[in-house]
Design an enzyme around this catalytic site. Sequence first.
Site, PDB file in Angstrom:
ATOM      1  N   HIS A 124       0.750  -1.108  -0.230  1.00 25.27           N
ATOM      2  CA  HIS A 124      -0.296  -0.113  -0.145  1.00 25.27           C
ATOM      3  C   HIS A 124       0.492   1.490  -0.273  1.00 25.27           C
ATOM      4  O   HIS A 124       1.880   1.552   0.370  1.00 25.27           O
ATOM      5  CB  HIS A 124      -0.736  -0.329   1.165  1.00 25.27           C
ATOM      6  N   GLN A 202      -4.701  -5.362   6.623  1.00 33.48           N
ATOM      7  CA  GLN A 202      -5.056  -6.468   6.311  1.00 33.48           C
ATOM      8  C   GLN A 202      -5.220  -7.717   7.214  1.00 33.48           C
ATOM      9  O   GLN A 202      -5.596  -8.669   6.659  1.00 33.48           O
ATOM     10  CB  GLN A 202      -4.922  -6.128   4.801  1.00 33.48           C
ATOM     11  N   LYS A 225     -10.550  -0.932  10.749  1.00 38.09           N
ATOM     12  CA  LYS A 225     -10.294  -2.439   9.466  1.00 38.09           C
ATOM     13  C   LYS A 225     -11.536  -3.227  10.045  1.00 38.09           C
ATOM     14  O   LYS A 225     -11.342  -4.286  10.080  1.00 38.09           O
ATOM     15  CB  LYS A 225      -9.840  -2.138   9.026  1.00 38.09           C
TER      16      LYS A 225
HETATM   17  C1  LIG Z   1      -2.199  -3.660   3.871  1.00 41.77           C
HETATM   18  C2  LIG Z   1      -2.686  -1.442   4.355  1.00 41.77           C
HETATM   19  N1  LIG Z   1      -1.837  -0.508   4.457  1.00 41.77           N
HETATM   20  C3  LIG Z   1      -2.727   0.052   5.157  1.00 41.77           C
HETATM   21  C4  LIG Z   1      -3.151   0.940   4.854  1.00 41.77           C
HETATM   22  C5  LIG Z   1      -3.470   2.039   5.154  1.00 41.77           C
HETATM   23  O1  LIG Z   1      -4.675   2.079   6.518  1.00 41.77           O
HETATM   24  P1  LIG Z   1      -5.832   4.036   7.030  1.00 41.77           P
HETATM   25  O2  LIG Z   1      -6.152   4.352   5.981  1.00 41.77           O
HETATM   26  O3  LIG Z   1      -6.472   2.558   8.136  1.00 41.77           O
HETATM   27  O4  LIG Z   1      -4.373   4.215   7.599  1.00 41.77           O
HETATM   28  C6  LIG Z   1      -4.152   0.391   4.499  1.00 41.77           C
HETATM   29  C7  LIG Z   1      -5.698   1.023   3.492  1.00 41.77           C
HETATM   30  O5  LIG Z   1      -6.070   0.253   3.087  1.00 41.77           O
HETATM   31  C8  LIG Z   1      -4.051  -0.717   3.577  1.00 41.77           C
HETATM   32  O6  LIG Z   1      -4.472  -2.214   3.068  1.00 41.77           O
END
Ligand SMILES: Cc1ncc(COP(=O)(O)O)c(C=O)c1O
Length: 406
Positions: A124, A202, A225
């Site tokens: 991500h 995730q 999440k």
């Molecule tokens: C694998 C992964 N890492 C990090 C994030 C970032 O999470 P947040 O938006 O809650 O900071 C996400 C969000 O979709 C994610 O799927």
Amino acid sequence: MSDIWESIRNDFPILNRRFNGNRLIYLDNAATTQIPEYVLDGLMEFYKNSNANVHRGVYALSEEATDRYEKARETVRSFIGANRPEEILFVRGSTEGLNLIASSLGKYLFNGKKGGIITTIMEHHSNIVPWQFLQESGAELIFADIHDDGTLDYSFLDMIDENTKIVTVTGTSNVLGVIPDIKKIARKVHDAGAYLVVDGAQLVPHKEVNVNDLECDFLVFSGHKMVAPTGIGVVWGKYDLLEKIPPYMGGGDMIKEVHKYNATWNDLPQKFEAGTTNIAGAIALEKAIQYLKKIGMNKIEEREHTLTKMGMEIFDRMKNVTLYGPHENRASLFSFNIGRAHAHDVASIFDSLGIAIRAGHHCAQPLMERYNVTAMARASLYFYNSEEDVAMIEKGIEKVKQVFRT
Ligand SMILES: Cc1ncc(COP(=O)(O)O)c(C=O)c1O
């Protein structure tokens, strides 16, 4: 759907909503999950009865808020099997958590010295961009590749050497559903004297996680999440390491003493919790953990496994549909493209049936480049989804195929 899962589904008021006459079929759980009444009530109850700032007041209400906030920390500690509550830092979410680690660990390790940071092509953006910032401080960013089926190519382990300072990897890909073998990576990283960061955004919501078993040095995850509200997340770090690295943000509560030109830092965990944090969010996260534990993380994993298998059978049957990621050992999400239809059109057609899925680059543009696409559609499940919800994926795909004659 068996009675128990039916009654669990009824805990989520939003799932009764209808859009354009259709029952909401919520399949965007990798983006954010829905919140059960138990957590909503817990959040409201805190605001009604115990709301005050923490660690500051000497009056009874503030002490009560502080006790409840620290109890929430303890609940998180036990949920992920951490050794000490001071190892749990409350942040806004995984993104803030990864920025905190990159900034503080980066200052500690680099500071003009050279060294490598290894990440993977499936991360991500929040596990790429904060590390890019460190390139200015002497870090060289190296990307581990994947095989075409999306599984991690572990040959990058041979690149880990005494020059490697940090390896940072997702616990589960939000696009491919791949679940890398963290332990296998951890051993190699630690043999080289480097640190291992795991993006658990995730991972933690979907299976029982014990940080000592994972053998990583840092883990982050987001409350929203895992049936908690937005704006609350967690960094877990090893106590000795959190002691050594400098604070991330400056401000109230993170200091011991402030003078005109310098300051000293508070003890853990306050050293990393500058300013007023999301106190009610921490309480809601505690409620979310209680809720998940009552169902049982193993039961949740089993349930998602059943739903995922059902989803895979649909994709196996479908012609002219590209499903990204491995066939086996995948998390409960499906990223796909249908013929030449753009993913945004796919999501709009799904929406016309009341099915909420995501489309776009999923904050993983380097991965999109790796597959030579600009976008994918993604249906992602959580334990409260029903078999009927999963079956609707097929209905959605069929409708897209009709519209695009593909
Ligand atoms: C694998 C992964 N890492 C990090 C994030 C970032 O999470 P947040 O938006 O809650 O900071 C996400 C969000 O979709 C994610 O799927």
